[in-house]
Design an enzyme around this catalytic site. Structure first.
Site, PDB file in Angstrom:
ATOM      1  N   ASP A 267      56.451  -3.443  66.253  1.00 33.50           N
ATOM      2  CA  ASP A 267      55.195  -3.064  65.620  1.00 33.50           C
ATOM      3  C   ASP A 267      54.301  -2.431  66.701  1.00 33.50           C
ATOM      4  O   ASP A 267      54.623  -2.446  67.888  1.00 33.50           O
ATOM      5  CB  ASP A 267      54.528  -4.273  64.936  1.00 33.50           C
ATOM      6  CG  ASP A 267      53.597  -3.815  63.806  1.00 33.50           C
ATOM      7  OD1 ASP A 267      53.244  -2.614  63.765  1.00 33.50           O
ATOM      8  OD2 ASP A 267      53.215  -4.653  62.961  1.00 33.50           O
TER       9      ASP A 267
HETATM   10  C1  BGC Z   1      51.141  -2.569  61.205  1.00 39.45           C
HETATM   11  C2  BGC Z   1      52.445  -2.077  60.625  1.00 39.45           C
HETATM   12  C3  BGC Z   1      52.451  -0.564  60.545  1.00 39.45           C
HETATM   13  C4  BGC Z   1      52.175   0.002  61.913  1.00 39.45           C
HETATM   14  C5  BGC Z   1      52.218   1.514  61.967  1.00 39.45           C
HETATM   15  C6  BGC Z   1      50.762  -1.830  62.476  1.00 39.45           C
HETATM   16  O1  BGC Z   1      49.467  -2.132  62.884  1.00 39.45           O
HETATM   17  O2  BGC Z   1      51.235  -3.942  61.438  1.00 39.45           O
HETATM   18  O3  BGC Z   1      52.639  -2.646  59.367  1.00 39.45           O
HETATM   19  O4  BGC Z   1      53.666  -0.112  60.026  1.00 39.45           O
HETATM   20  O5  BGC Z   1      50.902  -0.435  62.351  1.00 39.45           O
HETATM   21  O6  BGC Z   1      51.158   2.106  61.347  1.00 39.45           O
END
Ligand code: BGC
Length: 721
Positions: free
Chosen positions: A262
């Site tokens: 993530d």
């Molecule tokens: C979130 C994810 C997301 C990623 C990319 C993160 O802050 O937890 O769910 O896919 O950002 O945008």
């Protein structure tokens, strides 16, 4: 494309670039001023950034093509970029938030919606979506419950697989197929106290039994990618969690796709206190099984040192790079780096009538009629209607994570009602704002006057789209004092009032339930929300959604869910406050929630009869047929979601009081009845037993079939040895 040869020809830096995902801004032409800052934060140069193999956050086909051109020119082997985006509930045409989609209990509809958004995303240049989200959610304080289909492992798993099928089509072969990335592995939905990013502490039993099956269903459906969660599980951040990523995901489940971290999660391990520094974080993530790093460059910066020190191996790097290159190849990017990106198709497909019709139907089927004293549906012959409340004319109803969706595309309730009743006089006022702590109702007297003069009132309350989603946990789940004051006065002025809710999580509606004649939750319904609401309110559509997440009676009950364990001291009546005694009670609240999982009304009533089992007992390997007759006693055609639960009475570990095992959504005409037949197999009876095996234990099972987790018919059977 000979991927292995390409890999052999690549330098180490190039390889590391392929497993680093950065923001697309680094590839924007003539944009050096804007990227110096972000690059220095990542401790890389702008030139380093240009080696990255995939990007997130870009806007549409034109943008994508320009970025791809810059990237391929700079990349020594002209390897195309992989473009990823959070396409969560639609790309430009937005359908309800996933929690709402959970309430449809409709795999076909979910698949159709995912297909539609894949198509819109593909023509805008998206290759991978960071969806579906399979976190099991049982605590409404957590803002990201809106991204999940709900609290039940079986429902989530079936809908998760439907999302994957919808996005990926037949093995990514179709022009509009995009790869899916299941997230956030694992148990991100169970943070302590419902606060986002907080630690998750649970037994391996609970993890395997309830929290992991949803992700597993997506792996079984062939999902291409997986994202570990931000949180710690048992003290270890998922990003470096060998139990999760190596033992369970890779070895037990055989997942061979890409694991992408993530956002900045590698570096956050330093704050978690499990990595000394960025270099240590990279080593820990790689050794646990991560392939790709999102929005940080620790692998890029430190892999060479780690290789020299023998802390990671070249084989690990090569395996990860190979996975990325193979996905690019299967997506056809080496033949056509723009793939389906096409401005003309964007113009033709985004918000096209066909897509609008689909998302309107989704919004209608996701809506849940929580209460109805008989005021709904309103007659279409009404002459004077008042649409009151902060969400009456609010376009911000598409929900969090709506990708390229725009508020201005959304149809408000006011517009929906006006379009449906062109001859009626429709008056409106917001009354008050939707701010979380608002106490004042600036337009109260006017709102009351409009209510008094109207034949019917539609009172639009709830929480704004930015009050749920990532980072937006709440400690209290009630409507603001201002909205409640508006509700009391308006309902007092006109008893022919229906409350329409816009919410991204279960709210505490205990007072509203007492005073409102009808409550319909639309969730955050997306582009066609207002039209869907109007059709439901005036009977052009018949509500059929059932809650996929429990609505608590009070905040202090959270986490709360239907498939809980029994205690050794259960209360006699969980629906009322138990006055005293050494039992499992609250002194100031009932044990039961306000609205249970599976609850949802219709303009019809349905009766359930003749629950019959094909046998009193089955042997291992045999199946049991469960039949029930469902009759529509109403005057309209309607859909009913028939739910089958079981309870394992005695087992080596305590089993939930009820567990959803199957469901069927059937459509019945007025007066029509139908037999619904479910099949229970031994597989449905299996669980993680006290000795660690996954098996069904002989003994007595109860079967419940009904319209919610709280009502229905009951029968019993035995599983023989
Ligand atoms: C979130 C994810 C997301 C990623 C990319 C993160 O802050 O937890 O769910 O896919 O950002 O945008």
């Amino acid at each position: 494309m000979d991927i292995k040869k390409l890999l052999n020809d690549m330098t180490l830096e190039e390889k590391l670039g392929q497993i680093t995902q950065l923001n697309a801004i680094f590839f924007k032409k003539d944009n050096t001023a804007d990227i110096t800052g972000p690059a220095s934060k990542l401790h890389i140069t702008e030139q380093d950034a240009l080696l990255s193999g995939s990007v997130l956050n870009f806007i549409g086909a034109k943008d994508m093509k320009e970025i791809q051109d810059v990237a391929m020119e700079k990349q020594p082997h002209h390897i195309p970029l992989l473009f990823m985006q959070d396409v969560i509930h639609g790309y430009r045409t937005i359908y309800p938030i996933p929690l709402g989609m959970g309430c449809t209990f409709d795999e076909e509809l979910v698949e159709d919606c995912a297909r539609m958004s894949a198509k819109e995303a593909a023509v805008s240049g998206v290759h991978v979506t960071f969806s579906p989200m399979l976190d099991l959610v049982r605590d409404a304080r957590w803002g990201r419950v809106m991204e999940s289909t709900g609290e039940d492992p079986r429902l989530n798993g079936r809908l998760g697989a439907a999302f994957v099928r919808g996005y990926q089509g037949d093995d990514l072969k179709g022009k509009y197929d995009i790869a899916a990335c299941v997230k956030h592995f694992a148990a991100y939905g169970a943070p302590e106290a419902g606060r986002d990013y907080n630690a998750v502490e649970m037994s391996e039993h609970a993890l395997r039994e309830y929290y992991l099956p949803g992700y597993k269903a997506c792996v079984d459906a062939g999902v291409e990618m997986l994202m570990p969660s931000f949180n710690t599980v048992g003290g270890v951040p998922s990003t470096a969690n060998k139990l999760l990523l190596d033992k369970i995901l890779r070895r037990e489940w055989g997942f061979d796709g890409i694991v992408i971290s993530d956002y900045n999660a590698y570096r956050e391990m330093v704050r978690h206190g499990v990595a000394e520094d960025d270099k240590d974080a990279a080593a820990k993530a790689i050794n646990a099984g991560c392939d790709m790093e999102m929005m940080s460059a620790t692998t890029y910066l430190y892999a060479k040192e780690l290789l020299d020190e023998g802390r990671i191996t070249m084989e690990q790097i090569d395996t990860a790079v190979l996975r990325v290159l193979e996905l690019k190849d299967r997506l056809g990017l080496f033949d056509n780096p723009y793939r389906a990106a096409d401005e003309k198709e964007e113009a033709a497909l985004h918000l096209c009538p066909e897509h609008r019709t689909l998302v309107r139907r989704a919004a209608e089927e996701a809506a849940v009629l929580l209460k109805n004293d008989g005021v709904l549906p309103f007659s279409k012959k009404l002459r004077k209607v008042a649409v009151i409340g902060p969400f009456a004319a609010e376009k911000g109803i598409k929900g969090f994570w709506a990708c390229a969706g725009r508020d201005e595309d959304c149809v408000t309730v006011l517009a929906g009602v006006r379009a449906l009743l062109p001859d009626a006089e429709v008056a409106t006022t917001p009354g008050c704002s939707f701010e979380l702590g608002a106490t004042e109702v600036p337009d109260l007297e006017n709102a009351v006057e409009l209510a008094c003069e109207a034949d019917a009132v539609i009172l639009c309350l709830g929480e704004y789209q930015k009050m749920t989603g990532e980072g937006n946990s709440r400690a209290t789940l009630t409507l603001s004092p201002a909205q409640m004051e508006l509700a009391r006065r308006v309902i007092d002025a006109n008893k022919n009032t229906a409350v329409v809710l816009f919410n991204g999580r279960p709210l505490v509606l205990t007072e509203l339930d007492k005073i409102a004649p009808a409550i319909l939750t639309m969730w955050q319904p997306g582009t066609e929300g207002g039209n869907a609401a109007a059709r439901l309110l005036f009977g052009d559509a018949n509500p059929c959604g059932k809650l996929s997440m429990t609505f608590p009676w009070t905040d202090g009950q959270c986490p709360i869910y239907y498939s809980h364990m029994n205690t050794g001291r259960p209360v006699k009546n969980p629906k009322v406050i138990t006055e005293n005694g050494y039992c499992s009670r609250y002194m100031d609240a009932p044990v039961d929630p306000l609205y249970v999982f599976g609850h949802g009304l219709s303009y019809n009533t349905y009766t359930y009869d003749n629950l019959t089992l094909s046998a009193d007992s089955i042997r291992p390997g045999e199946q049991l047929e469960v039949a029930v007759t469902v009759k529509n006693n109403g005057e309209r055609t309607g859909k009913e979601i028939v739910q089958l639960y079981i309870r394992d009475r005695v087992a080596s570990v305590a089993r939930p009081v009820k567990e959803l095992k199957d469901f069927a959504k059937i459509e019945l005409e007025a007066g029509e009845s139908a037999a619904v037949i479910f099949t229970i197999t031994e597989e449905d009876l299996k669980f993680h037993t006290a000795d660690g095996s996954f098996a069904a234990e002989p003994g007595l099972f109860e079967v419940f079939v009904g319209p919610s987790s709280d009502e229905g018919l009951k029968a019993e059977f035995r599983l023989e040895k």
